[in-house]
Design a protein around this motif. Structure first.
Motif, mmCIF file in Angstrom:
data_model
loop_
_atom_site.group_PDB
_atom_site.id
_atom_site.type_symbol
_atom_site.label_atom_id
_atom_site.label_comp_id
_atom_site.label_asym_id
_atom_site.label_seq_id
_atom_site.Cartn_x
_atom_site.Cartn_y
_atom_site.Cartn_z
ATOM 1 N N TYR A 144 0.840 -1.184 0.000
ATOM 2 C CA TYR A 144 0.000 0.000 0.000
ATOM 3 C C TYR A 144 0.880 1.241 0.000
ATOM 4 N N TYR A 165 0.780 5.501 -0.152
ATOM 5 C CA TYR A 165 -0.136 6.584 0.185
ATOM 6 C C TYR A 165 0.475 7.942 -0.139
ATOM 7 N N TYR A 220 -0.179 11.792 1.439
ATOM 8 C CA TYR A 220 -0.831 12.639 2.429
ATOM 9 C C TYR A 220 -0.429 14.088 2.189
ATOM 10 N N TYR A 260 -4.489 6.728 -2.284
ATOM 11 C CA TYR A 260 -3.567 5.621 -2.089
ATOM 12 C C TYR A 260 -3.731 4.656 -3.251
ATOM 13 N N LEU A 284 -5.215 12.373 4.278
ATOM 14 C CA LEU A 284 -5.032 11.385 3.219
ATOM 15 C C LEU A 284 -5.590 11.924 1.910
#
Lengths: 112, 114
Positions: A31, A33, A35, A48, A45
């Motif tokens: 995963y 991501y 931000y 993702y 967030l």
């Protein structure tokens, strides 16, 4: 352990596209991501992507993943002054705690 | 749904003192993580709690501790404060522990140690 690297600064003109790059070291990262942190706030967030995807688009945001090179990028189309913030890339590996490791953040400055 | 709430927003303490920070997660979230953010080190993971149990721990000295209550609220304690503990402390909650659960951050507590 995982190491996530980002360039520290990016300066763009309003209306241009911004591309923020990130590399990670753990090939088992599942995963990834992005931000955003504005002054005086926590991390928000943005989006993702799973490692089995190459690309994800969400309105003005496009995430590209090159799993072979362990390279992730975030493209912001039509960048606005309100997009000025620090952008963090994070990677979490499967098979464990899924605790993401964060990069140091890229400070995006948008000039009018 | 209310977001992650951290209190207080700002704290000023003196070297040698101790401090307790509080975090209320998003309703229904059972996992709470704590991070330290400094300009020099970026975001460093402190620990994660799930159902009142510490499940993961970062590489911080024993002066940093935490706990989680039955309502999922969490507290973090730092004893014998040092100047280097000055930082933004961020709390994040997520609904589960495994894949697909994303971290939702609070606005942080800014701790200044003088």
């Amino acid at each position: 352990g995982e190491d996530v690297e980002q360039s520290l600064f990016l300066s763009v003109r309003e209306g241009d596209s911004s591309v923020i790059n990130c590399t990670y070291t753990d090939s088992s990262s599942t995963y990834l991501y992005w931000y955003k942190q504005e002054p005086g706030a926590g991390l928000q967030l943005l989006t993702y992507i799973f490692s089995n995807m190459d690309m994800k688009q969400d309105q003005r945001l496009t995430v590209l993943l090159n799993k072979k090179d362990k390279h992730l990028s975030l493209r912001i189309a039509d960048t606005q002054t309100g997009d000025s913030a620090i952008y963090f890339c994070a990677a979490a590996a499967s098979g464990g705690s899924y605790i993401p490791t964060f990069g140091r953040g890229t400070s995006l400055i948008v000039h009018p | 749904k209310a977001g992650v709430t951290q209190t207080p927003r700002y704290l000023i303490k003196t070297r040698g003192q101790q401090v307790t920070l509080s975090c209320s997660p998003i309703s229904g979230h059972r996992s709470v993580s704590w991070y330290q953010q400094t300009p020099g080190q970026g975001l460093q993971f402190l620990f994660e709690y799930f159902s009142e149990t510490q499940r993961n721990k970062g590489n911080f000295p024993g002066r940093f501790s935490g706990r989680q209550f039955s309502n999922s609220r969490s507290e973090m304690n730092v004893s014998t404060l040092e100047l280097g503990d000055s930082a933004l402390y961020l709390c994040a909650s997520r609904s589960g522990q495994g894949q697909g659960s994303t971290l939702h951050f609070g606005n942080g507590t800014r701790l200044t140690v003088t």
